[in-house]
Write a protein that holds these residues in place. Structure first.
Motif, PDB file in Angstrom:
ATOM      1  N   VAL A 146      97.932  75.306 132.956  1.00 48.79           N
ATOM      2  CA  VAL A 146      99.330  75.470 132.128  1.00 48.79           C
ATOM      3  C   VAL A 146      99.873  74.003 132.505  1.00 48.79           C
ATOM      4  O   VAL A 146     100.692  73.529 131.981  1.00 48.79           O
ATOM      5  N   ASP A 147      99.745  73.694 133.863  1.00 47.74           N
ATOM      6  CA  ASP A 147     100.444  72.345 134.361  1.00 47.74           C
ATOM      7  C   ASP A 147      99.378  71.054 134.217  1.00 47.74           C
ATOM      8  O   ASP A 147      99.816  70.106 135.065  1.00 47.74           O
ATOM      9  N   ALA A 148      98.506  71.096 133.482  1.00 46.50           N
ATOM     10  CA  ALA A 148      97.910  69.801 133.122  1.00 46.50           C
ATOM     11  C   ALA A 148      98.719  68.862 132.670  1.00 46.50           C
ATOM     12  O   ALA A 148      99.672  68.849 132.010  1.00 46.50           O
ATOM     13  N   ALA A 149      98.373  67.575 133.330  1.00 49.08           N
ATOM     14  CA  ALA A 149      99.214  66.385 133.062  1.00 49.08           C
ATOM     15  C   ALA A 149      99.096  66.003 131.612  1.00 49.08           C
ATOM     16  O   ALA A 149     100.107  65.469 130.734  1.00 49.08           O
ATOM     17  N   VAL A 150      97.999  66.170 131.039  1.00 50.74           N
ATOM     18  CA  VAL A 150      97.619  65.810 129.521  1.00 50.74           C
ATOM     19  C   VAL A 150      96.974  67.010 128.958  1.00 50.74           C
ATOM     20  O   VAL A 150      96.027  67.676 129.584  1.00 50.74           O
ATOM     21  N   HIS A 151      97.436  67.440 127.843  1.00 52.19           N
ATOM     22  CA  HIS A 151      96.654  68.732 127.197  1.00 52.19           C
ATOM     23  C   HIS A 151      95.966  68.527 126.050  1.00 52.19           C
ATOM     24  O   HIS A 151      94.769  69.299 125.633  1.00 52.19           O
ATOM     25  N   GLU A 152      96.133  67.331 125.411  1.00 54.35           N
ATOM     26  CA  GLU A 152      95.458  67.040 124.087  1.00 54.35           C
ATOM     27  C   GLU A 152      95.642  65.364 123.791  1.00 54.35           C
ATOM     28  O   GLU A 152      96.492  64.927 124.320  1.00 54.35           O
ATOM     29  N   VAL A 153      94.392  64.886 123.399  1.00 51.53           N
ATOM     30  CA  VAL A 153      94.287  63.320 123.172  1.00 51.53           C
ATOM     31  C   VAL A 153      93.862  63.242 121.771  1.00 51.53           C
ATOM     32  O   VAL A 153      92.929  63.736 121.321  1.00 51.53           O
ATOM     33  N   LYS A 154      94.752  62.495 121.231  1.00 53.22           N
ATOM     34  CA  LYS A 154      94.469  62.201 119.611  1.00 53.22           C
ATOM     35  C   LYS A 154      93.458  61.050 119.138  1.00 53.22           C
ATOM     36  O   LYS A 154      93.970  59.921 120.003  1.00 53.22           O
ATOM     37  N   GLU A 155      92.792  61.153 118.559  1.00 52.69           N
ATOM     38  CA  GLU A 155      91.891  59.931 118.062  1.00 52.69           C
ATOM     39  C   GLU A 155      91.357  60.183 116.687  1.00 52.69           C
ATOM     40  O   GLU A 155      90.443  61.122 116.621  1.00 52.69           O
ATOM     41  N   HIS A 156      91.677  59.362 115.580  1.00 52.88           N
ATOM     42  CA  HIS A 156      91.347  59.564 114.343  1.00 52.88           C
ATOM     43  C   HIS A 156      90.311  58.038 113.957  1.00 52.88           C
ATOM     44  O   HIS A 156      90.613  57.277 113.401  1.00 52.88           O
ATOM     45  N   SER A 157      88.987  58.498 114.563  1.00 52.82           N
ATOM     46  CA  SER A 157      87.978  57.682 114.493  1.00 52.82           C
ATOM     47  C   SER A 157      86.576  58.275 113.880  1.00 52.82           C
ATOM     48  O   SER A 157      86.658  59.600 113.693  1.00 52.82           O
ATOM     49  N   LEU A 158      85.694  57.561 113.523  1.00 49.93           N
ATOM     50  CA  LEU A 158      84.750  58.281 112.729  1.00 49.93           C
ATOM     51  C   LEU A 158      83.858  59.114 113.802  1.00 49.93           C
ATOM     52  O   LEU A 158      83.202  60.167 113.587  1.00 49.93           O
ATOM     53  N   ALA A 159      83.921  58.757 114.927  1.00 49.62           N
ATOM     54  CA  ALA A 159      82.924  59.148 115.884  1.00 49.62           C
ATOM     55  C   ALA A 159      83.729  60.653 116.200  1.00 49.62           C
ATOM     56  O   ALA A 159      82.952  61.430 116.490  1.00 49.62           O
ATOM     57  N   ARG A 160      84.900  60.682 116.362  1.00 50.15           N
ATOM     58  CA  ARG A 160      85.505  61.683 116.515  1.00 50.15           C
ATOM     59  C   ARG A 160      85.586  62.913 115.576  1.00 50.15           C
ATOM     60  O   ARG A 160      85.416  64.075 115.972  1.00 50.15           O
ATOM     61  N   PHE A 161      85.629  62.331 114.218  1.00 48.09           N
ATOM     62  CA  PHE A 161      85.238  63.292 113.348  1.00 48.09           C
ATOM     63  C   PHE A 161      84.050  64.166 113.134  1.00 48.09           C
ATOM     64  O   PHE A 161      83.773  65.092 113.101  1.00 48.09           O
ATOM     65  N   ARG A 162      82.980  62.966 113.479  1.00 50.60           N
ATOM     66  CA  ARG A 162      81.576  63.585 113.293  1.00 50.60           C
ATOM     67  C   ARG A 162      81.215  64.587 114.704  1.00 50.60           C
ATOM     68  O   ARG A 162      80.841  65.618 114.385  1.00 50.60           O
ATOM     69  N   GLN A 163      81.904  64.336 115.687  1.00 51.61           N
ATOM     70  CA  GLN A 163      81.574  65.400 116.871  1.00 51.61           C
ATOM     71  C   GLN A 163      82.510  66.604 116.708  1.00 51.61           C
ATOM     72  O   GLN A 163      81.588  67.741 116.670  1.00 51.61           O
ATOM     73  N   GLN A 164      83.318  66.426 115.982  1.00 50.44           N
ATOM     74  CA  GLN A 164      84.430  67.785 116.027  1.00 50.44           C
ATOM     75  C   GLN A 164      83.934  68.572 114.791  1.00 50.44           C
ATOM     76  O   GLN A 164      84.042  69.380 114.723  1.00 50.44           O
ATOM     77  N   TRP A 165      83.455  67.771 113.642  1.00 47.47           N
ATOM     78  CA  TRP A 165      82.929  68.560 112.359  1.00 47.47           C
ATOM     79  C   TRP A 165      81.718  69.157 112.880  1.00 47.47           C
ATOM     80  O   TRP A 165      81.458  70.448 112.457  1.00 47.47           O
ATOM     81  N   ASP A 166      81.075  68.459 113.624  1.00 51.94           N
ATOM     82  CA  ASP A 166      79.613  69.499 114.154  1.00 51.94           C
ATOM     83  C   ASP A 166      80.186  70.563 114.872  1.00 51.94           C
ATOM     84  O   ASP A 166      79.694  71.737 114.957  1.00 51.94           O
ATOM     85  N   GLU A 167      81.136  70.349 115.726  1.00 51.07           N
ATOM     86  CA  GLU A 167      81.508  71.472 116.449  1.00 51.07           C
ATOM     87  C   GLU A 167      82.255  72.460 115.784  1.00 51.07           C
ATOM     88  O   GLU A 167      81.765  73.798 116.120  1.00 51.07           O
ATOM     89  N   THR A 168      82.932  72.226 115.034  1.00 52.61           N
ATOM     90  CA  THR A 168      83.457  73.455 114.084  1.00 52.61           C
ATOM     91  C   THR A 168      82.640  74.047 113.073  1.00 52.61           C
ATOM     92  O   THR A 168      82.464  75.518 113.340  1.00 52.61           O
TER      93      THR A 168
END
Length: 300
Positions: A95-117
């Motif tokens: 709950v007390d994390a300094a950062v909860h999420e990090v944004k990145e609109h990149s090809l690498a991020r899309f490919r990684q997360q599409w596979d995960e989803t």
């Protein structure tokens, strides 16, 4: 009155222990198994009430995993599932994390997360999470080509004071003469309705429009303007129901609700008892003021 078919269940408040919200009704134990059980309880109740759309995101902690498990365990096959890529959850279940999420609109991020989803879910719609006018996506041809070749229906969500510009620019993107994105998810509520005209244009063009943050991250439920409270009292419902009914604009194909408990879900769905035309005054705040206030909220 609003139809149950207009509502979708968002899992932002359930899939992780902290969220940018007020009035969230979570159990004291926010461990993984506790939140999995709470998510399943809310999904059960929403399904029993007739909700057949569920929205998740890679950054919503374990929301996709919780949803996938529920779908498999219950044998449910008639729910439309959407999810989003672009943010990564980095809160380490704190709950007390300094950062909860990090944004990145990149090809690498899309490919990684599409596979995960798709390893977890059969999604009907996959959305870019929080597209803004300054996103590198607009100039990344390799990313746009990969999106077009993904074989899934594509959309994007927006945030910030310039949502309308991002909506129009995003919907102008094409590949081989075909519109790339055919769905948009944007913040609209009685305090921040500035995206309304752009969303109405999108709806008129056949784009599927989803309203998110209809309760202004819980602020309209916990500390509503007097006019919202008075209307709620007049109809015997909570201010959350008034906010949700107001968000069911003629151009809104779907309005997301984000309850963190079965009781909150029941209160939200009292919006179904309200008339289509709500007699509310203009409560809009200047967009930059609204988003500045939102940015000062804390994850809890």
């Amino acid at each position: 009155m609003v139809s149950i078919n207009r509502f979708g269940l968002g899992l932002a408040a359930l899939g992780r222990p902290a969220y940018l919200n007020v009035g969230r009704d979570l159990p004291r134990d926010r461990g993984v198994e506790s939140l999995r059980a709470r998510t399943w309880d809310v999904l059960d109740a929403a399904y029993a009430a007739g909700v057949r759309r569920v929205d998740a995101a890679r950054s919503y902690g374990l929301a996709e995993e919780f949803l996938a498990g529920w779908l498999a365990e219950r044998g449910v096959s008639d729910v439309s599932v959407s999810s989003k890529w672009g943010y990564a959850y980095v809160g380490e279940w704190r709950v007390d994390a300094a950062v909860h999420e990090v944004k990145e609109h990149s090809l690498a991020r899309f490919r990684q997360q599409w596979d995960e989803t798709r390893a977890l879910l059969d999604v009907d719609l996959y959305q870019v999470h929080s597209l803004t006018e300054d996103s590198p996506l607009f100039a990344d041809d390799a990313l746009l080509d990969a999106l077009a070749a993904s074989g899934v229906r594509l959309g994007f969500s927006t945030s910030g004071p310039d949502q309308a510009a991002a909506i129009r620019r995003g919907l102008a993107l094409e590949r081989s003469g075909v519109r790339l994105f055919t769905a948009v998810q944007a913040t609209w509520n009685v305090l921040e309705p500035s995206a309304g005209p752009a969303l109405a244009e999108a709806h008129a063009e056949g784009v599927h429009v989803t309203v998110k943050e209809a309760m202004a991250n819980g602020r309209l439920a916990v500390n509503p303007p007097g006019a919202v409270r008075e209307l709620a009292d007049a109809h015997g419902v909570g201010p959350d129901a008034v906010a949700l009914a107001a968000a069911a604009q003629p151009w809104a194909d779907q309005v997301l609700i984000g309850p963190a408990s079965v009781d909150q879900l029941a209160a939200n769905l009292r919006a179904l008892d309200l008339p289509d035309a709500l007699d509310l005054p203009d409560l809009a705040r200047e967009p930059r003021r609204y988003w500045t206030e939102r940015s000062r909220m804390t994850w809890n």
